[in-house]
Every structure is written in structure tokens, then in C-alpha cells.
Design a protein around this motif. Sequence first.
Motif, PDB file in Angstrom:
ATOM      1  N   CYS A  69     -49.893  41.038  28.389  1.00 49.18           N
ATOM      2  CA  CYS A  69     -51.007  40.123  28.566  1.00 49.18           C
ATOM      3  C   CYS A  69     -50.508  38.859  29.271  1.00 49.18           C
ATOM      4  O   CYS A  69     -49.322  38.554  29.249  1.00 49.18           O
ATOM      5  N   VAL A  70     -51.449  38.181  29.878  1.00 47.02           N
ATOM      6  CA  VAL A  70     -51.158  36.925  30.560  1.00 47.02           C
ATOM      7  C   VAL A  70     -52.127  35.883  30.017  1.00 47.02           C
ATOM      8  O   VAL A  70     -53.345  36.112  30.004  1.00 47.02           O
ATOM      9  N   PHE A  71     -51.593  34.743  29.570  1.00 43.21           N
ATOM     10  CA  PHE A  71     -52.429  33.654  29.091  1.00 43.21           C
ATOM     11  C   PHE A  71     -52.564  32.591  30.172  1.00 43.21           C
ATOM     12  O   PHE A  71     -51.604  32.309  30.886  1.00 43.21           O
ATOM     13  N   LEU A  72     -53.742  31.993  30.264  1.00 40.51           N
ATOM     14  CA  LEU A  72     -54.010  30.930  31.227  1.00 40.51           C
ATOM     15  C   LEU A  72     -54.572  29.715  30.496  1.00 40.51           C
ATOM     16  O   LEU A  72     -55.430  29.861  29.626  1.00 40.51           O
ATOM     17  N   SER A  73     -54.084  28.533  30.850  1.00 41.17           N
ATOM     18  CA  SER A  73     -54.567  27.284  30.259  1.00 41.17           C
ATOM     19  C   SER A  73     -55.330  26.484  31.297  1.00 41.17           C
ATOM     20  O   SER A  73     -55.050  26.584  32.490  1.00 41.17           O
ATOM     21  N   GLU A  74     -56.238  25.655  30.826  1.00 38.00           N
ATOM     22  CA  GLU A  74     -57.052  24.796  31.691  1.00 38.00           C
ATOM     23  C   GLU A  74     -57.634  25.604  32.846  1.00 38.00           C
ATOM     24  O   GLU A  74     -57.382  25.347  34.007  1.00 38.00           O
ATOM     25  N   VAL A  75     -58.465  26.583  32.498  1.00 36.46           N
ATOM     26  CA  VAL A  75     -59.014  27.505  33.495  1.00 36.46           C
ATOM     27  C   VAL A  75     -60.079  26.876  34.389  1.00 36.46           C
ATOM     28  O   VAL A  75     -60.515  27.480  35.353  1.00 36.46           O
ATOM     29  N   ARG A  76     -60.492  25.644  34.071  1.00 35.62           N
ATOM     30  CA  ARG A  76     -61.435  24.891  34.903  1.00 35.62           C
ATOM     31  C   ARG A  76     -62.785  25.588  35.062  1.00 35.62           C
ATOM     32  O   ARG A  76     -63.393  25.568  36.124  1.00 35.62           O
ATOM     33  N   LEU A  77     -63.235  26.223  33.996  1.00 41.42           N
ATOM     34  CA  LEU A  77     -64.578  26.797  33.920  1.00 41.42           C
ATOM     35  C   LEU A  77     -65.204  26.300  32.631  1.00 41.42           C
ATOM     36  O   LEU A  77     -64.550  26.279  31.590  1.00 41.42           O
ATOM     37  N   LYS A  78     -66.462  25.887  32.680  1.00 42.53           N
ATOM     38  CA  LYS A  78     -67.103  25.419  31.445  1.00 42.53           C
ATOM     39  C   LYS A  78     -67.896  26.551  30.802  1.00 42.53           C
ATOM     40  O   LYS A  78     -68.265  27.529  31.452  1.00 42.53           O
ATOM     41  N   ALA A  79     -68.146  26.390  29.501  1.00 47.56           N
ATOM     42  CA  ALA A  79     -68.891  27.383  28.730  1.00 47.56           C
ATOM     43  C   ALA A  79     -70.346  27.424  29.177  1.00 47.56           C
ATOM     44  O   ALA A  79     -70.949  26.399  29.499  1.00 47.56           O
ATOM     45  N   TYR A  80     -70.920  28.618  29.154  1.00 51.52           N
ATOM     46  CA  TYR A  80     -72.307  28.811  29.556  1.00 51.52           C
ATOM     47  C   TYR A  80     -73.267  28.117  28.593  1.00 51.52           C
ATOM     48  O   TYR A  80     -73.118  28.203  27.378  1.00 51.52           O
ATOM     49  N   CYS A  81     -74.246  27.427  29.164  1.00 46.64           N
ATOM     50  CA  CYS A  81     -75.326  26.805  28.391  1.00 46.64           C
ATOM     51  C   CYS A  81     -76.627  27.076  29.148  1.00 46.64           C
ATOM     52  O   CYS A  81     -76.713  26.797  30.344  1.00 46.64           O
ATOM     53  N   GLY A  82     -77.599  27.623  28.474  1.00 46.43           N
ATOM     54  CA  GLY A  82     -78.867  27.969  29.119  1.00 46.43           C
ATOM     55  C   GLY A  82     -79.807  26.794  29.328  1.00 46.43           C
ATOM     56  O   GLY A  82     -80.887  26.959  29.878  1.00 46.43           O
ATOM     57  N   VAL A  83     -79.404  25.603  28.907  1.00 45.75           N
ATOM     58  CA  VAL A  83     -80.252  24.415  29.046  1.00 45.75           C
ATOM     59  C   VAL A  83     -79.898  23.703  30.351  1.00 45.75           C
ATOM     60  O   VAL A  83     -78.745  23.319  30.546  1.00 45.75           O
ATOM     61  N   PRO A  84     -80.877  23.510  31.247  1.00 44.45           N
ATOM     62  CA  PRO A  84     -80.579  22.813  32.508  1.00 44.45           C
ATOM     63  C   PRO A  84     -80.092  21.382  32.259  1.00 44.45           C
ATOM     64  O   PRO A  84     -80.498  20.717  31.316  1.00 44.45           O
ATOM     65  N   LYS A  85     -79.189  20.918  33.110  1.00 46.44           N
ATOM     66  CA  LYS A  85     -78.656  19.549  33.093  1.00 46.44           C
ATOM     67  C   LYS A  85     -78.033  19.173  31.749  1.00 46.44           C
ATOM     68  O   LYS A  85     -78.138  18.036  31.289  1.00 46.44           O
ATOM     69  N   HIS A  86     -77.403  20.129  31.103  1.00 46.74           N
ATOM     70  CA  HIS A  86     -76.732  19.855  29.828  1.00 46.74           C
ATOM     71  C   HIS A  86     -75.507  18.970  30.065  1.00 46.74           C
ATOM     72  O   HIS A  86     -74.959  18.910  31.155  1.00 46.74           O
ATOM     73  N   LYS A  87     -75.103  18.276  29.022  1.00 51.50           N
ATOM     74  CA  LYS A  87     -73.963  17.346  29.087  1.00 51.50           C
ATOM     75  C   LYS A  87     -72.984  17.657  27.963  1.00 51.50           C
ATOM     76  O   LYS A  87     -73.352  18.224  26.933  1.00 51.50           O
ATOM     77  N   LYS A  88     -71.756  17.231  28.152  1.00 51.13           N
ATOM     78  CA  LYS A  88     -70.731  17.395  27.127  1.00 51.13           C
ATOM     79  C   LYS A  88     -71.183  16.726  25.827  1.00 51.13           C
ATOM     80  O   LYS A  88     -71.675  15.602  25.839  1.00 51.13           O
ATOM     81  N   GLY A  89     -71.033  17.443  24.719  1.00 50.94           N
ATOM     82  CA  GLY A  89     -71.326  16.887  23.409  1.00 50.94           C
ATOM     83  C   GLY A  89     -72.798  16.681  23.113  1.00 50.94           C
ATOM     84  O   GLY A  89     -73.148  15.971  22.180  1.00 50.94           O
ATOM     85  N   ASP A  90     -73.693  17.341  23.865  1.00 48.68           N
ATOM     86  CA  ASP A  90     -75.131  17.132  23.668  1.00 48.68           C
ATOM     87  C   ASP A  90     -75.719  17.945  22.519  1.00 48.68           C
ATOM     88  O   ASP A  90     -76.894  17.839  22.215  1.00 48.68           O
ATOM     89  N   GLY A  91     -74.916  18.785  21.893  1.00 50.46           N
ATOM     90  CA  GLY A  91     -75.384  19.569  20.759  1.00 50.46           C
ATOM     91  C   GLY A  91     -76.016  20.903  21.126  1.00 50.46           C
ATOM     92  O   GLY A  91     -76.329  21.694  20.241  1.00 50.46           O
ATOM     93  N   HIS A  92     -76.212  21.164  22.414  1.00 49.23           N
ATOM     94  CA  HIS A  92     -76.770  22.455  22.818  1.00 49.23           C
ATOM     95  C   HIS A  92     -75.734  23.554  22.605  1.00 49.23           C
ATOM     96  O   HIS A  92     -74.547  23.370  22.857  1.00 49.23           O
ATOM     97  N   GLU A  93     -76.209  24.698  22.143  1.00 49.61           N
ATOM     98  CA  GLU A  93     -75.318  25.821  21.876  1.00 49.61           C
ATOM     99  C   GLU A  93     -74.736  26.366  23.180  1.00 49.61           C
ATOM    100  O   GLU A  93     -75.420  26.448  24.195  1.00 49.61           O
ATOM    101  N   ARG A  94     -73.469  26.727  23.154  1.00 48.14           N
ATOM    102  CA  ARG A  94     -72.764  27.281  24.304  1.00 48.14           C
ATOM    103  C   ARG A  94     -72.280  28.694  23.984  1.00 48.14           C
ATOM    104  O   ARG A  94     -71.979  29.006  22.834  1.00 48.14           O
ATOM    105  N   ASP A  95     -72.167  29.509  25.013  1.00 51.81           N
ATOM    106  CA  ASP A  95     -71.487  30.798  24.897  1.00 51.81           C
ATOM    107  C   ASP A  95     -70.076  30.566  25.427  1.00 51.81           C
ATOM    108  O   ASP A  95     -69.841  30.557  26.629  1.00 51.81           O
ATOM    109  N   ARG A  96     -69.133  30.327  24.534  1.00 55.57           N
ATOM    110  CA  ARG A  96     -67.786  29.913  24.912  1.00 55.57           C
ATOM    111  C   ARG A  96     -66.927  31.054  25.438  1.00 55.57           C
ATOM    112  O   ARG A  96     -65.798  30.834  25.844  1.00 55.57           O
TER     113      ARG A  96
END
Length: 145
Positions: free
Chosen positions: A1-28
Motif C-alpha cells: 500500500c501507499v499512503f499519501l498526506s495532504e492530498v489537497r482535496l476537500k470532503a464532499y458536501c451537497g450544500v452549495p457555497k459551504h464553508k469550513k466548520g459550518d456544521g454541514h455533513e460531509r462525506d469524508r
Amino acid sequence: CVFLSEVRLKAYCGVPKHKKGDGHERDRRRPQAKDEELDRVRALFDRDAWHAPVYSLSDTKYAGSAVLLKRGGASPKRVWFDLPRVGELDEESPRFGTRHELDGRIILLEYETLLLLHTYSPNNGVDGPHFAKRAAWEERIRTFA
């Protein structure tokens, strides 16, 4: 296996214009990016030798981890995205954990006779609060190990 750090992709959120820490659920385990960015990721990682990447992602694209598992290689019994709590390794649980460390800094592969931990530390920063965050992180990892 190969591990990667800081992949520079954010978790999916179905809410438009979501922001970090906004409480909306993410698919991590699912990245959210422009189509051309996702196409580049697929071109890099979705190769014959590897299964599709397994992600643990953050709210922002400046964190997150991934693991590439080799096709035909040993498969982990379970995959954790946060450090298991006391006794959890002894319990029955789904193959993929549902709790994620918020910055996507942990992927733990559980095999029959081996635990393989991938993690990376928060930046140490230049002030007291950052030092304290880093010290707490290191203590948490030391306690688990």
C-alpha cells in the motif's frame, strides 16, 4: 500500500457555497473538486495496479489523507479514519469506520496480525495555541501506540 498526506482535496458536501466548520455533513471518503481536477486524480491513481484510493478528507483542500491498496494484495480487515477507542478493536464493526479525524490526518489499516497507522502531525506554528495543539496531537498518538 501507499499512503499519501495532504492530498489537497476537500470532503464532499451537497450544500452549495459551504464553508469550513459550518456544521454541514460531509462525506469524508468522497472528494469534491472541479471535474478537471478529479479527472487528473483519477488519471494518477486509478491504475491497473491499484484499487481506487481510500480517502479521509477535511472540510478544506489543505489537508486529508489517502491510501492506495494494491490489486491482488492483502486486504485489510477494517479501515479506521480516527484512532479506535478503548475496546473498539475487539468489537465487531463495519469494514470502513464512520468516524473521521476532522483534518483527515489518520488512516489505520487493520489486518489479522498487524495494525498499520498512517498519520501526519499538525503544523507546529509559531505561538502557544499551535504548540498546545501539536503537543496534544503527539500525546494522543503516543497513547494509542
